[in-house]
Design an enzyme around this catalytic site. Structure first.
Site, mmCIF file in Angstrom:
data_model
loop_
_atom_site.group_PDB
_atom_site.id
_atom_site.type_symbol
_atom_site.label_atom_id
_atom_site.label_comp_id
_atom_site.label_asym_id
_atom_site.label_seq_id
_atom_site.Cartn_x
_atom_site.Cartn_y
_atom_site.Cartn_z
ATOM 1 N N SER A 37 0.816 -1.220 0.000
ATOM 2 C CA SER A 37 0.000 0.000 0.000
ATOM 3 C C SER A 37 0.848 1.267 0.000
ATOM 4 O O SER A 37 1.827 1.378 0.736
ATOM 5 C CB SER A 37 -0.916 0.018 1.222
ATOM 6 O OG SER A 37 -1.596 1.259 1.265
ATOM 7 N N LYS A 40 -13.105 -5.125 3.229
ATOM 8 C CA LYS A 40 -14.093 -4.040 3.056
ATOM 9 C C LYS A 40 -15.537 -4.447 3.391
ATOM 10 O O LYS A 40 -16.317 -3.627 3.865
ATOM 11 C CB LYS A 40 -14.039 -3.485 1.632
ATOM 12 C CG LYS A 40 -12.798 -2.655 1.397
ATOM 13 C CD LYS A 40 -12.697 -2.126 -0.005
ATOM 14 C CE LYS A 40 -11.340 -1.437 -0.155
ATOM 15 N NZ LYS A 40 -11.088 -0.942 -1.500
ATOM 16 N N ALA A 83 -13.996 -3.750 -3.735
ATOM 17 C CA ALA A 83 -13.778 -2.559 -4.570
ATOM 18 C C ALA A 83 -14.907 -2.411 -5.589
ATOM 19 O O ALA A 83 -15.433 -1.310 -5.790
ATOM 20 C CB ALA A 83 -12.423 -2.653 -5.266
ATOM 21 N N GLY A 113 -4.186 2.295 -11.510
ATOM 22 C CA GLY A 113 -5.070 2.996 -10.579
ATOM 23 C C GLY A 113 -4.448 4.007 -9.627
ATOM 24 O O GLY A 113 -4.993 4.252 -8.547
HETATM 25 P P1 NDP Z 1 -11.380 -8.452 -2.676
HETATM 26 O O1 NDP Z 1 -10.454 -9.372 -1.988
HETATM 27 O O2 NDP Z 1 -12.600 -7.988 -1.979
HETATM 28 O O3 NDP Z 1 -11.866 -9.114 -4.073
HETATM 29 C C1 NDP Z 1 -10.936 -9.726 -4.932
HETATM 30 C C2 NDP Z 1 -11.562 -9.985 -6.309
HETATM 31 O O4 NDP Z 1 -10.531 -10.499 -7.163
HETATM 32 C C3 NDP Z 1 -12.679 -11.028 -6.295
HETATM 33 O O5 NDP Z 1 -13.624 -10.677 -7.274
HETATM 34 C C4 NDP Z 1 -11.935 -12.308 -6.682
HETATM 35 O O6 NDP Z 1 -12.757 -13.274 -7.318
HETATM 36 C C5 NDP Z 1 -10.966 -11.739 -7.704
HETATM 37 N N1 NDP Z 1 -9.792 -12.607 -7.907
HETATM 38 C C6 NDP Z 1 -8.754 -12.801 -7.060
HETATM 39 N N2 NDP Z 1 -7.850 -13.664 -7.599
HETATM 40 C C7 NDP Z 1 -8.340 -14.007 -8.816
HETATM 41 C C8 NDP Z 1 -7.869 -14.854 -9.872
HETATM 42 N N3 NDP Z 1 -6.720 -15.517 -9.787
HETATM 43 N N4 NDP Z 1 -8.634 -14.985 -10.972
HETATM 44 C C9 NDP Z 1 -9.807 -14.313 -11.089
HETATM 45 N N5 NDP Z 1 -10.304 -13.497 -10.139
HETATM 46 C C10 NDP Z 1 -9.579 -13.340 -9.014
HETATM 47 O O7 NDP Z 1 -10.466 -7.211 -3.136
HETATM 48 P P2 NDP Z 1 -10.947 -5.714 -3.429
HETATM 49 O O8 NDP Z 1 -12.172 -5.764 -4.266
HETATM 50 O O9 NDP Z 1 -10.978 -4.934 -2.175
HETATM 51 O O10 NDP Z 1 -9.707 -5.139 -4.305
HETATM 52 C C11 NDP Z 1 -9.487 -5.609 -5.628
HETATM 53 C C12 NDP Z 1 -8.231 -4.948 -6.214
HETATM 54 O O11 NDP Z 1 -8.448 -3.552 -6.416
HETATM 55 C C13 NDP Z 1 -7.006 -5.057 -5.293
HETATM 56 O O12 NDP Z 1 -5.875 -5.350 -6.100
HETATM 57 C C14 NDP Z 1 -6.875 -3.672 -4.701
HETATM 58 O O13 NDP Z 1 -5.547 -3.337 -4.358
HETATM 59 C C15 NDP Z 1 -7.392 -2.794 -5.844
HETATM 60 N N6 NDP Z 1 -7.939 -1.526 -5.365
HETATM 61 C C16 NDP Z 1 -7.351 -0.360 -5.780
HETATM 62 C C17 NDP Z 1 -7.866 0.853 -5.393
HETATM 63 C C18 NDP Z 1 -7.239 2.122 -5.866
HETATM 64 O O14 NDP Z 1 -7.510 3.150 -5.252
HETATM 65 N N7 NDP Z 1 -6.465 2.112 -6.930
HETATM 66 C C19 NDP Z 1 -9.023 0.949 -4.484
HETATM 67 C C20 NDP Z 1 -9.607 -0.339 -4.148
HETATM 68 C C21 NDP Z 1 -9.040 -1.516 -4.563
HETATM 69 P P3 NDP Z 1 -13.624 -14.348 -6.440
HETATM 70 O O15 NDP Z 1 -14.836 -13.590 -5.958
HETATM 71 O O16 NDP Z 1 -13.942 -15.410 -7.418
HETATM 72 O O17 NDP Z 1 -12.716 -14.802 -5.312
#
Ligand code: NDP
Length: 278
Positions: free
Chosen positions: A20, A71, A136, A245
């Site tokens: 982060s 979150k 997110a 991002g």
């Molecule tokens: P979560 O842990 O809540 O969700 C993760 C998501 O990624 C789920 O939809 C999950 O799918 C999917 N995922 C993880 N691994 C895989 C994979 N190998 N193949 C396919 N899908 C996958 O995370 P967040 O939603 O909180 O964050 C998501 C990303 O966004 C992070 O990298 C975070 O750093 C970034 N982010 C950036 C921000 C910015 O300000 N730039 C703000 C918020 C987030 P499944 O449901 O199937 O497990």
């Protein structure tokens, strides 16, 4: 209550969290606006989330940013929620006030400011694809629908999570769910947003090749000093533009800072200081 040295205490809680850049951003905001505050990086596993939040509050914590994967889990811990956090059922900003925890979500406004204001990307009547359906995505769907896109499709590895979000926002606009290998991904979109955490875990899911044409803007919520796997992939597909991002990161942080300190920092200056071009 502040820390013993009179400095207000803030931080970001996630698991993992070492990637982060929020501490740097908030320190730059504090310097710019003359606020006395400290901002810490707090790695906390899901099992210890509630205890860690309560302890942070007891020891002078004034506010927390919440990141992957907490979150949604913080929602039941909040005494009150902003409309946007309630609708999303996900919060990225907590404020501690006299034993109360207020939850808010600044991800959506942060993304919109970057897309619409910083980058000048038109969203009205555009087709948008979001990859991922985690915390997110919950935060960005409502604000994106307010921009009146033609269609907003959410593709997720576990389709139930995408369907749950669609049910939540169905009355707010044309939002649909699908899995990664769905036929709906056979046509190109105006904007493809990667909201999976795959890249940041070193994984590369089967991103939908046909969803990207030379007219598509690709935006990765993830960011890095080097191009992220999704942003590299998007360039390989010939996307019109491939953006990481950083802008969203700074804009959502500015909104949190404003909630906590009642002052809006100049984001352009900070974005210039911390980001690099992919
Ligand atoms: P979560 O842990 O809540 O969700 C993760 C998501 O990624 C789920 O939809 C999950 O799918 C999917 N995922 C993880 N691994 C895989 C994979 N190998 N193949 C396919 N899908 C996958 O995370 P967040 O939603 O909180 O964050 C998501 C990303 O966004 C992070 O990298 C975070 O750093 C970034 N982010 C950036 C921000 C910015 O300000 N730039 C703000 C918020 C987030 P499944 O449901 O199937 O497990």
């Amino acid at each position: 209550m502040s820390t013993p040295n009179g400095v207000d205490r803030y931080g970001v809680m996630g698991y993992p969290v070492s990637h982060s850049r929020s501490p740097v951003i908030h320190r730059l905001f504090a310097l710019q606006t003359g606020q006395r505050m400290q901002y810490e990086l707090l790695q906390v596993s899901p099992d210890h989330l509630e205890d860690a939040i309560r302890q942070f509050e007891r020891t002078g914590g004034r506010g927390l940013n919440i990141t992957v994967p907490h979150k949604q889990a913080v929602i039941p811990l909040c005494s009150s929620l902003s409309d946007r956090a309630r609708t999303a059922a996900a919060a990225n900003t907590l404020t501690f006030d006299n034993g109360e925890i207020r939850g808010d979500n600044t991800d959506g406004i942060g993304l919109l400011r970057d897309l619409a204001v910083n980058l000048g990307i038109e969203l009205q009547q555009r087709s948008i694809l979001i990859l991922g359906a985690g915390g997110a995505t919950r935060g960005i769907v409502g604000p994106l629908l307010e921009m009146q896109p033609k269609r907003l499709l959410i593709a997720n590895r576990s389709i139930e999570r995408a369907e749950e979000i669609v049910e939540r926002f169905a009355e707010d606009g044309p939002v649909f769910a699908c899995s990664f290998n769905d036929g709906q991904l056979g046509e190109s979109f105006d904007l493809v947003i990667n909201a999976t955490s795959a890249g940041f875990k070193g994984e590369r899911p089967p991103y939908p090749v046909d969803a990207v044409s030379s007219k598509t803007v690709c935006y990765d919520l993830s960011y890095g000093l080097n191009p992220t796997p999704f942003s590299v992939w998007a360039r390989e597909q010939g996307a019109a533009n491939s953006i990481m991002g950083w802008g969203m990161l700074v804009e959502q942080a500015a909104e949190s800072f404003n909630i906590w300190r009642g002052i809006r920092p100049d984001t352009a200056a900070v974005l210039k200081q911390i980001s690099v071009t992919a």
